[in-house]
Design an enzyme around this catalytic site. Structure first.
Site, PDB file in Angstrom:
ATOM      1  N   HIS A 100      67.081  33.916  48.038  1.00  0.00           N
ATOM      2  CA  HIS A 100      66.520  32.640  47.595  1.00  0.00           C
ATOM      3  C   HIS A 100      65.352  32.295  48.531  1.00  0.00           C
ATOM      4  CE1 HIS A 100      70.896  32.279  46.709  1.00  0.00           C
ATOM      5  NE2 HIS A 100      70.542  31.560  45.661  1.00  0.00           N
ATOM      6  N   ASP A 103      66.426  30.753  51.798  1.00  0.00           N
ATOM      7  CA  ASP A 103      67.097  31.654  52.742  1.00  0.00           C
ATOM      8  C   ASP A 103      66.127  32.209  53.770  1.00  0.00           C
ATOM      9  OD1 ASP A 103      69.273  31.458  50.986  1.00  0.00           O
ATOM     10  OD2 ASP A 103      68.809  33.360  50.002  1.00  0.00           O
TER      11      ASP A 103
END
Length: 436
Positions: A100, A103
Site C-alpha cells: 500500500h 506502507d
C-alpha cells in the site's frame, strides 16, 4: 550489501524433506518442474509490505511488541525499511512483493506531500528492483487507516473524501504502473456501514460504482496492462462491507458494467469470515470468469475474526490450488502471503521462518493438486456425474429451446421417473486423502 537486520543468514535454499534446518526449504524447490513449468512460475510467491514491515505487533489490548529500527515517519526510515524488505525478499527467493502507499512512504501534511513522498520512494524501489530482480505483483492505496476514511473512501457521505480517495488511487496506479506491477488491487475495508440508521445504500452503491469505473478508465488511459482486482471481505473493520464475497462482487460488477474489466483477489481468511471455504470462493470466481489472484493465509477457526496467520493446512491449500490449476493456473496473479507474525514472535528470524513454512505448505499443497490433475479421477467423476446434460434433450432444455409445457409433455409421454444416484462424497474424500 546486507543491512545486518537478519544477521549472518544466507539465502534460503531447498534442502529436501529430511532437512531439520529451520532456515531451509523442505518442499519448495523453485526449479522443480511440475506440469511443464518451474514451481516458482506456477506459485508466483509474493511477500507483503504491511504485515512484515509496518505492523508494530499491537492488538486491541496492548501496544507495540516489535522493535524495528525503521519505525519512524521519515524518508530516511522509509528507505531503511526498503533496504530490509528487499533483503528479505532476496533471502526468501520471493520473486514478487506487494504494498500500500502508506506502507512505504512517510505520511505527509496533505495530498501533495504524500504524492511527493510516494514518488521519491518509488524511485528507490525502481532501483531496488533493478538490483535484486524482485518484481511488483500488485500495488494498492490504503484508504482505510487515516481518520478521513472512517466513513468510507468511495462510499463516504463527504464528496471531498471521495475526491481525495480518487486522487490517491490515481497516484498509486501511477506508482504501480511505473514499477511494472502486474495487477492493481482495491480493498474496501471502510466501504460499508456501521449502522443503517445513517446510511443511504443506493447512494453509496452509485459512488462505489463510479469510482471503480474511473479506475478502469484510467487504467486504459495510461496503458496499464495489468489486471484490476477487487478483494472481497464481509466485515472487519466495517460491520458490513459491500464487497462481501465473490458472488456479491460479481453482482456489483455486473450492475456497473465492469464484469469484463475487473477480477478478484481472493483471501482465504476473508472467505472464512464470509462462511465459505477458500476453494468455494476460488471455484465461484472461476465459474464467473473473474478469478485473478490470491492472498494465502488462514484464520483461527475458533476466534471468529481475521487472524491473518500463515498457512499450515496442506489439504486446504491443495484444494485451493486444484481449482486454480484446473482452470490453467495464474496469469497476472500469484500467491501473496497476506499473513503476519504472532505478536510474541519478535525476532528477525521469525519473519523468515514464517514465510519458509508458508512457502513449504503451499509447495506441498500445490504438488498434491498437480498430482490430482494428472491422475484425473476427480475431474472424470464430475464429468461423468453431469454426462446426462450432453444428450440432445438436455441440451435443448439448457439452450431454452423447450418451454415448461413442452418439457412436461415429454416427461409424461416418456414416463420419465428418475431414481436417486449417490453423490459418493465419502469416496471422493478418501480419494483426496490419497494425495494429501
Amino acid at each position: 550489501m546486507t543491512t545486518g537486520f537478519f544477521g549472518d543468514v544466507s539465502k534460503i535454499t531447498f534442502e529436501g524433506a529430511d532437512s531439520t534446518n529451520p532456515l531451509a526449504f523442505r518442499h519448495y524447490n523453485p526449479d522443480e518442474v511440475i506440469l511443464g513449468k518451474r514451481m516458482e512460475e506456477h506459485l508466483r510467491f509474493a511477500t507483503c509490505y504491511w504485515h512484515n514491515f509496518v505492523w508494530p505487533g499491537g492488538d486491541p489490548f496492548g501496544g507495540q511488541t516489535f522493535d524495528r529500527p525503521w519505525f519512524k515517519d521519515t524518508m530516511h526510515a522509509a528507505k531503511l525499511k526498503a533496504d530490509v524488505a528487499f533483503e528479505m525478499f532476496t533471502l526468501l527467493q520471493s520473486p514478487y512483493y506487494c504494498f500500500h502507499d502508506a506502507d512505504v512512504r512517510p505520511e505527509g501534511a496533505n495530498f501533495a506531500e504524500n504524492t511527493r513522498n510516494l514518488n521519491e520512494i518509488v524511485d528507490y524501489f525502481a532501483q531496488k528492483q533493478e538490483e535484486t530482480g524482485v518484481k511488483l505483483l500488485w500495488g494498492t492505496a490504503n484508504l482505510f487507516s487515516n481518520a478521513r476514511y472512517m466513513s468510507g473512501a468511495s462510499t463516504n457521505p463527504d464528496p471531498d473524501v471521495f475526491a481525495f480517495s480518487a486522487a490517491t488511487i490515481k497516484t498509486c496506479m501511477d506508482a504501480t504502473h511505473r514499477l511494472g506491477g502486474e495487477n492493481y488491487v482495491l480493498w474496501g475495508g471502510r466501504e460499508g456501514y456501521e449502522t443503517l440508521l445513517n446510511t443511504d445504500l443506493a447512494q453509496e452503491d452509485q459512488q462505489m460504482g463510479r469510482m471503480l469505473n474511473m479506475v478502469v478508465e484510467y487504467k486504459h488511459k495510461i496503458g496499464f496492462k495489468g489486471a484490476i482486482l477487487v478483494e472481497p471481505k464481509p466485515q472487519e473493520p466495517s460491520k458490513h462491507q459491500y464487497d462481501y464475497d465473490a458472488a456479491t462482487v460479481y453482482g456489483f460488477l455486473k450492475r456497473h458494467g465492469l464484469e469484463n474489466e475487473v477480477k478478484l483477489n481472493l483471501e482465504q481468511g476473508h472467505a472464512i469470515l464470509a462462511g465459505h471455504s477458500f476453494e468455494h470462493e476460488i471455484a465461484t470466481a472461476q465459474a464467473l470468469g473473474i478469478f485473478g489472484s490470491i492472498d494465502m493465509n488462514r484464520n483461527d477457526y475458533q476466534s471468529g475474526w481475521d487472524t491473518d496467520q500463515f498457512p499450515n493446512n496442506t489439504p486446504e491449500v491443495a484444494l485451493a490450488y486444484y481449482h486454480i490449476l484446473k482452470h490453467g493456473g495464474f496469469t497476472t496473479g500469484g500467491t501473496n502471503f497476506d499473513a503476519k507474525l504472532r505478536r510474541q514472535s519478535i525476532d528477525a528470524e521469525d519473519l523468515l521462518m514464517a514465510h519458509i513454512g508458508g512457502m513449504d505448505i503451499c509447495a506441498r499443497g500445490f504438488k498434491a493438486a498437480a498430482a490430482m490433475i494428472e491422475d484425473g479421477t476427480l475431474d472424470q467423476f464430475v464429468t461423468d456425474r453431469y454426462a446426462g446434460w450432453q444428450t440432445d434433450p438436455a441440451q435443448d432444455m439448457l439452450a431454452g429451446k423447450l418451454s415448461l409445457d413442452e418439457i412436461a409433455k415429454r416427461v409424461e409421454a416418456e414416463d420419465i421417473n428418475p431414481k436417486p444416484r449417490s453423490g459418493r462424497q465419502e469416496y471422493l474424500e478418501n480419494l483426496i486423502n490419497r494425495f494429501v
